[in-house]
Design an enzyme around this catalytic site. Sequence first.
Site, short mmCIF file in Angstrom:
data_model
loop_
_atom_site.label_atom_id
_atom_site.label_comp_id
_atom_site.label_asym_id
_atom_site.label_seq_id
_atom_site.Cartn_x
_atom_site.Cartn_y
_atom_site.Cartn_z
N THR A 115 -13.09 0.97 -2.95
CA THR A 115 -12.37 1.35 -1.74
C THR A 115 -13.26 2.16 -0.80
O THR A 115 -14.43 2.39 -1.09
CB THR A 115 -11.10 2.13 -2.13
OG1 THR A 115 -10.29 2.35 -0.96
CG2 THR A 115 -11.43 3.46 -2.78
N ASP A 135 0.86 -1.18 0.00
CA ASP A 135 0.00 0.00 0.00
C ASP A 135 0.89 1.23 0.00
O ASP A 135 1.19 1.80 1.05
CB ASP A 135 -0.91 -0.03 1.24
CG ASP A 135 -2.07 0.94 1.15
OD1 ASP A 135 -2.38 1.40 0.04
OD2 ASP A 135 -2.67 1.24 2.19
N PHE A 183 -11.92 -1.75 4.82
CA PHE A 183 -10.93 -1.15 5.71
C PHE A 183 -11.01 -1.76 7.10
O PHE A 183 -12.08 -2.13 7.57
CB PHE A 183 -11.17 0.36 5.80
CG PHE A 183 -10.63 1.14 4.62
CD1 PHE A 183 -10.61 0.60 3.35
CD2 PHE A 183 -10.13 2.41 4.79
CE1 PHE A 183 -10.11 1.30 2.26
CE2 PHE A 183 -9.63 3.14 3.72
CZ PHE A 183 -9.62 2.59 2.46
N GLU A 190 -6.53 5.35 -8.59
CA GLU A 190 -7.81 5.84 -8.09
C GLU A 190 -8.39 6.99 -8.90
O GLU A 190 -7.68 7.92 -9.30
CB GLU A 190 -7.66 6.29 -6.63
CG GLU A 190 -8.97 6.56 -5.94
CD GLU A 190 -8.90 6.27 -4.44
OE1 GLU A 190 -9.83 6.66 -3.74
OE2 GLU A 190 -7.93 5.64 -4.00
N LYS A 246 -9.59 2.22 -8.97
CA LYS A 246 -10.14 2.35 -7.62
C LYS A 246 -11.23 3.41 -7.60
O LYS A 246 -11.06 4.52 -8.13
CB LYS A 246 -9.04 2.74 -6.63
CG LYS A 246 -8.15 1.61 -6.20
CD LYS A 246 -7.13 2.06 -5.18
CE LYS A 246 -7.68 2.15 -3.79
NZ LYS A 246 -6.62 2.48 -2.79
#
Length: 317
Positions: free
Chosen positions: A149, A16, A171, A89, A125
Amino acid sequence: MNQLDGLKQHTTVVADTGDFHQLRALQPQDATTNPSLILKAVQRPEYAALLREVVQQNPGKPLDALADRLIVRFGQEILHTVPGRVSSEVDARLSFDTNATLTRAEQLIELYQAAGVDTRRVLIKIAATWEGIQAARELEQRGISTNLTLLFSFPQAVACADARVQLISPFVGRIYDWYRKQAGAQWDEAASSGSNDPGVQSVKAIFDHFKHFGVRTEVMGASFRNVGQILALAGCDLLTISPDLLQQLAQTEGSVPLALDAAQAQSLPLEPVHFDEARFRYALNDNAMATEKLAEGIRAFAADAVRLEQLLQAQAS
């Protein structure tokens, strides 16, 4: 054996980060980025040339187009290092606009194609709002793989599964943060760690549901605060982990037992669940944690997208 190697026996490990220089030593399969990670990386001296390059090669382009080109440049470099996929993203400011998200996603894919990248290695994303999930549904039908996400709740995950998205990123750490803050002085860290961590429990519920019903969408736990959260999800399809925590795992000797078991999930007494738009919005509204963390996450990513554009503007001036 160190814990990172042990984890890789059960789970695909994803880095990440936007710092592709770190990836060679960590040897993850995939890598994920977001506006905050790109912003953090691009302010480091070793990436200043890349920022200049994007601005110089695209004179007169609007700031949002420059930002997308910068994101794709980072993605290209990451794909030179990892053997698998990179997640890039869409601007979080488009999180409530299905059509704008579709357009921006396709622009990112076109940029990757123009750079000669095999777009089967790219995941787009998108924030897991209702509008984002519907954009992802359409993108998947067009052959563009997506990664949903800012996912904090079971209804978001089920809606993503119904949209047949490629991958979701539920998450962990931000859920943990919320419950810890709500508990205040009453928080018991020992009693709320490992498999009892509320973020871990959220991902496990999603994983068990997907495996029980044969959902093809991949589950990638994200946003970790400590190694214990990671180890409690060994067996998840993928886990995206910051370089600091990857290094902690690599420096710690010990085996990693399987924590999530797809075969075991198939025998659980679960009922099918589906959400239309009205039920989705009500269920999300009914979950204070998910509502607050989703809004907070979109605001933070949007703010970092603005800061990234400001850096590009300064470079272009």
